[in-house]
Design a protein around this motif. Structure first.
Motif: not given
Ligand code: HDD
Ligand code: HEM
Ligand code: HEM
Lengths: 341, 453
Positions: A221-222, A225, A229
């Protein structure tokens, strides 16, 4: 489905095949070394030998398929990854070379040797670690294309928590997949001692495997992105994976249906691996390369797919024969059939 | 070192190193299964357990060499992309198909090899076990077939058009079956068989030279030499056709091989010699008309000379020695195997005399040298092109740093692999000599110890 998608699906399937069979092999190498160190090798040595000897070469071919196939379907990957990965790629080659040949030397030729078994064990963990960096790099940000040259950013690679997370995930997964398969194999062989030890290994590695999966998910996620998603959008695939994991671990813990348990482990990795891959699309390398850039021409795509189908028709019966003779033949598994070269 | 870092040069050296090492094992990997199949078949046909044991022992050694073949093959498959990313990006559009099929051929072979090795005593019928070697022979030869079409394509590229530097209108089948394909494939495959026959023959000869007398070794020698004659003649015939191919499609390679400067008919074949500063051939043996015959089958064939090509498109002229070495060894192998078979056929002559045994023994390593020099000639003779007439080597290469360090690493790797492989093979057969195994299997008294007449 267009040719690009068919192509990448075929290749991803091979990579999944490699993930499973190679994990079994790599983990077996590690366990065999580790038990030697702790003087428990008499318990599981036979199981590992009996399974691995006939199949090690087949494992390697899965990888070859993927590499040759990806250059055939997506020639531009050769340009980007080939240019960036000279050093890590060469190191992987060397590790694979050491492992493959020394395994064969030790099994067919030489007497037992400490060095061989160390190499066999150590490479079992180092190879997944080095191969998994390719997936890390594909997330983008590790490669620069300044002044028209593709270069790997080593500082970025070694300094990022995500890339270390992937390495650890790869190693613990190898150990978990391998232990759960060998547990099943030992139960088929009716080898109670081996079963006991291997079952313990499977249970030990279950928790690290799943928690690293979750950790890497959030680290991603970092890092990327967009990919993250996309993965959240197909959360159900990962949910399925988690359920399969719980169920498999439950069965192993209960000490029954080891076969089903291993199939569930395969499902666990299948759903997670394909979920990860599907969310990665259309990118092959963020942000430079998608499956639609530099795709091979249509004639080549059709002939590759045709060759693939023809090849499968040849291989599936042969693989069936191999499994029938060595995996599902109770007498062989139990060591009652001669295994002389 | 004060040499400027040049990734192209190092990539070339590293490619040559890996392929040169791979091809030792690949050659055996293609040829030895056929020899095993022949031996096992003889064992069944003649109901002679010696041949069955021969197949079994050869197969045991074969696993070890296959292992090195597999890992070095994996290395070259990856290295092609790592060292020649631009070449693979361009050529991937056309040669993906044969490479993909090669992988299938390996897969097929690998599966049956696993089964074959571990099922010697598992079937009641011997024929059933024999049937398992057939897919191995087919798979091995098929992989040589497919990979050689790739190399043929590099020599005679076709099956695409180039628009603004991009390959379009691709026909994978036309790319695979280019003008170089027939001779190249036939020559590569038959030399794999020839070399394997001679390497196994050299082992048998070596055992006899060391004073072992068991008839097992004589049978092995005879079997390998009879097959050797056939493959050696095949090699020479197809080699001649390869020359005709070169004359038609890569005349500069043929001219370089023969130091042939002036375009002319009735061209002589030049053997050995040295080249002076102003391109004069000295100390060479000239066979009149032979080059014209090699190129076109008749003395009045006009052979194009080096002077008719632009200098920057000429390969280095030392390939001449590589060509000569290969052809010389080809003649030698044909002569030795024919002589052996002839002497053995003569009832009262002894084919197992020491000079002849030594000559056979030398043939094993020499055949391997011929493979190496043949490939050096074929590949270096294509310079400066990686895709003949389409892309130069420099355009195809990587621009990465560190190719030099990788070269050092791989030299170390291959040295270790090569030495260990030899050590393991020696230990394997020393600790379990034929005589011992014959005894164990109760085959000693089977017309054994035939004296040296
Ligand atoms: C045992 C090995 C061996 C032997 C005895 C010979 N060759 Fe050879 N030759 C090869 C092993 C080889 C090879 C390694 O397989 C090559 C390298 C590339 C190729 O296509 O085959 C080759 C290439 C090669 C080429 C170049 C083809 C090309 O570049 O496209 C020619 C013209 C010949 N050979 C001709 C001969 C002749 C006239 C021989 C006489 C008997 C002969 N060879 C013996
Ligand atoms: C297995 C036997 C082979 C051997 C021993 C061999 C040997 C060599 C050598 C010595 C070179 C360096 C030439 C030079 O730099 O002057 C070379 C280059 C090369 N070969 Fe081969 N080769 C073999 C087969 C093949 C095949 C089947 C392919 C295709 C798949 C291939 C692809 C290449 C490439 C891409 C290069 C680099 C470009 C060049 O230098 O032309 N080789 N090889
Ligand atoms: C004409 C030269 C070559 C011949 C005759 C040849 C043949 C062989 C053989 C017999 C093997 C052993 C496989 C086995 O026995 O199972 C092998 C392995 C291999 N070769 Fe080569 N090869 C050649 C050149 C190349 C080149 C240029 C490449 C690169 C694309 C290559 C790729 C491979 C790969 C990937 C393997 C390992 C396959 C596996 O994992 O089983 N080979 N080759």
């Amino acid at each position: 489905m267009n040719y690009e998608l068919i192509g990448i699906t075929v290749l991803w399937t091979f990579l999944y095949g490699y993930l499973i069979v190679a994990s079994i092999d790599f983990g077996a190498g590690f366990f065999s070394y580790y038990t030697k160190q702790t003087k428990k090798d008499h318990l599981i040595h036979n199981i590992i030998q009996r399974y691995l000897s006939p199949v090690w070469e087949v494992t390697n071919v899965f990888l070859i398929f993927f590499i040759i196939g990806i250059v055939g379907f997506f020639p531009s990957t050769a340009y980007y990854y080939g240019s960036a990965l000279l050093v890590p790629g060469s190191i992987s080659i060397i590790l694979l070379a050491i492992r493959g040949s020394y395994y064969a030397f030790a099994t067919y030729g030489a007497k037992e040797s400490k060095l061989y078994s160390f190499l066999y064990g150590a490479t079992g963990l180092l190879i997944p670690a080095s191969l998994s960096t390719v997936l890390t790099i594909s997330e983008g940000g590790y490669v620069s294309t300044e002044s028209g040259r593709v270069q790997l950013l080593y500082g970025e690679l070694f300094g990022s928590p995500y890339s270390w997370g992937v390495v650890i995930l790869a190693i613990v997964s190898v150990l978990f997949i391998s232990a759960s398969f060998l547990t099943y194999y030992a139960s088929r062989a009716k080898d109670a001692q081996a079963l006991k030890l291997l079952r313990k290994y499977a249970l030990i590695w279950a928790f690290p495997a799943i928690s690293m999966g979750v950790i890497v998910f959030f680290l991603l996620g970092q890092r990327n992105a967009m990919h993250f998603e996309n993965m959240v959008d197909i959360w159900w695939a990962f949910g399925l994976s988690f359920v399969a994991f719980l169920w498999a671990t439950y069965l192993i813990w209960k000490g029954k249906n080891y076969g089903t348990a291993f199939i569930l482990v395969m499902i666990q990795y299948f759903t997670a691996f394909f979920g990860y891959g599907a969310a990665h699309l259309p990118y092959l390398l963020y942000p430079y390369l998608t499956i639609y850039d530099g795709f091979t021409n249509e004639t080549m795509a059709i002939s590759l797919i045709a060759a693939f189908i023809a090849g499968l028709l040849l291989l599936i019966p042969s693989l069936y024969l191999l499994m029938k003779l060595f995996l599902f033949d109770a007498d062989y598994v139990e060591g009652k059939k001669p295994k002389a070269l | 070192m004060f040499v400027e870092y040049d990734p192209v040069l190092y990539s070339r050296i590293l490619t040559a190193l890996t392929l040169g090492f791979h091809v030792i094992f690949a050659t055996l990997g293609v040829g030895v299964p056929l020899m095993i199949a022949i031996a096992e078949w003889m064992g069944i046909r003649r109901n002679d357990p010696h041949y069955t044991l021969m197949a079994r022992r050869w197969a045991r050694g074969f696993v070890v060499t296959v292992a090195v073949g597999v890992v070095t093959g994996t290395a070259i498959a990856l290295q092609l992309s790592l060292l020649w990313p631009n070449f693979m990006q361009a050529a991937g559009h056309t040669i993906g198909l044969p490479m993909f099929m090669e992988a299938f051929a390996f897969f097929f072979e690998a599966i049956f090899l696993g089964i074959y090795l571990y099922t010697w005593d598992r079937f009641k019928s011997k024929l059933k076990h024999f049937l398992l070697i057939i897919p191995i022979v087919i798979g091995a030869t098929a992989s040589a077939f497919f990979i050689t079409t790739v190399n043929s394509f590099m020599n005679a590229p076709q099956g695409f058009t180039i628009v603004d530097g991009i390959l379009t209108d691709v026909s994978p089948l036309a790319a695979m079956f280019n003008p170089a394909t027939p001779t190249k494939i036939a020559h590569v495959i038959v030399t794999c068989y020839l070399t394997s026959a001679f390497v196994l023959g050299a082992i048998a000869a070596f055992n006899l030279l060391k004073g072992k007398t068991h008839v097992y070794h004589k049978k092995a020698l005879h079997l390998t030499m009879v097959t050797g004659v056939i493959f050696a003649i095949g090699t020479a015939v197809i080699g001649d056709l390869s020359g005709k191919y070169l004359h038609e499609y890569q005349p500069e390679k043929l001219a370089a091989a023969e130091w042939h400067f002036e375009t002319e008919s009735e061209a002589p074949l030049i053997l050995g010699g040295i080249l002076t500063e102003d391109n004069e051939v000295r100390f060479a043996l000239e066979i009149p008309y032979a080059l014209s015959i090699l190129a076109g089958g008749s003395t009045d064939t006009v052979v194009v000379g080096l002077n008719d090509f632009p200098e920057e498109y000429l390969p280095p002229l030392w390939v001449h020695y590589m060509f000569d070495l290969m052809v010389f060894i080809g003649m030698y192998l044909a002569a030795v195997s024919t002589l052996f078979v002839f002497v053995n056929w003569k009832k009262n002559w002894n084919a197992f005399n020491r000079p002849l045994l030594w000559s056979v023994f030398a043939g094993g390593p020499l055949a391997m040298v011929a493979i190496q020099s043949g490939w050096l000639f074929a590949e270096v003779g294509r310079q400066p092109w990686i895709l003949n007439g389409v892309m130069t080597v420099a355009e195809g290469a990587t621009t990465s740093q560190h190719v030099d360090i990788m070269l050092v690493l791989f030299i170390i790797l291959y040295t270790i692999l090569g030495t260990t492989c030899v050590m393991v093979l020696r230990r394997m057969f020393k600790s379990n000599p034929v005589e011992h195994e014959l005894e164990k299997r109760g085959l000693v008294h089977l017309n054994s110890h035939v004296s040296n007449q």
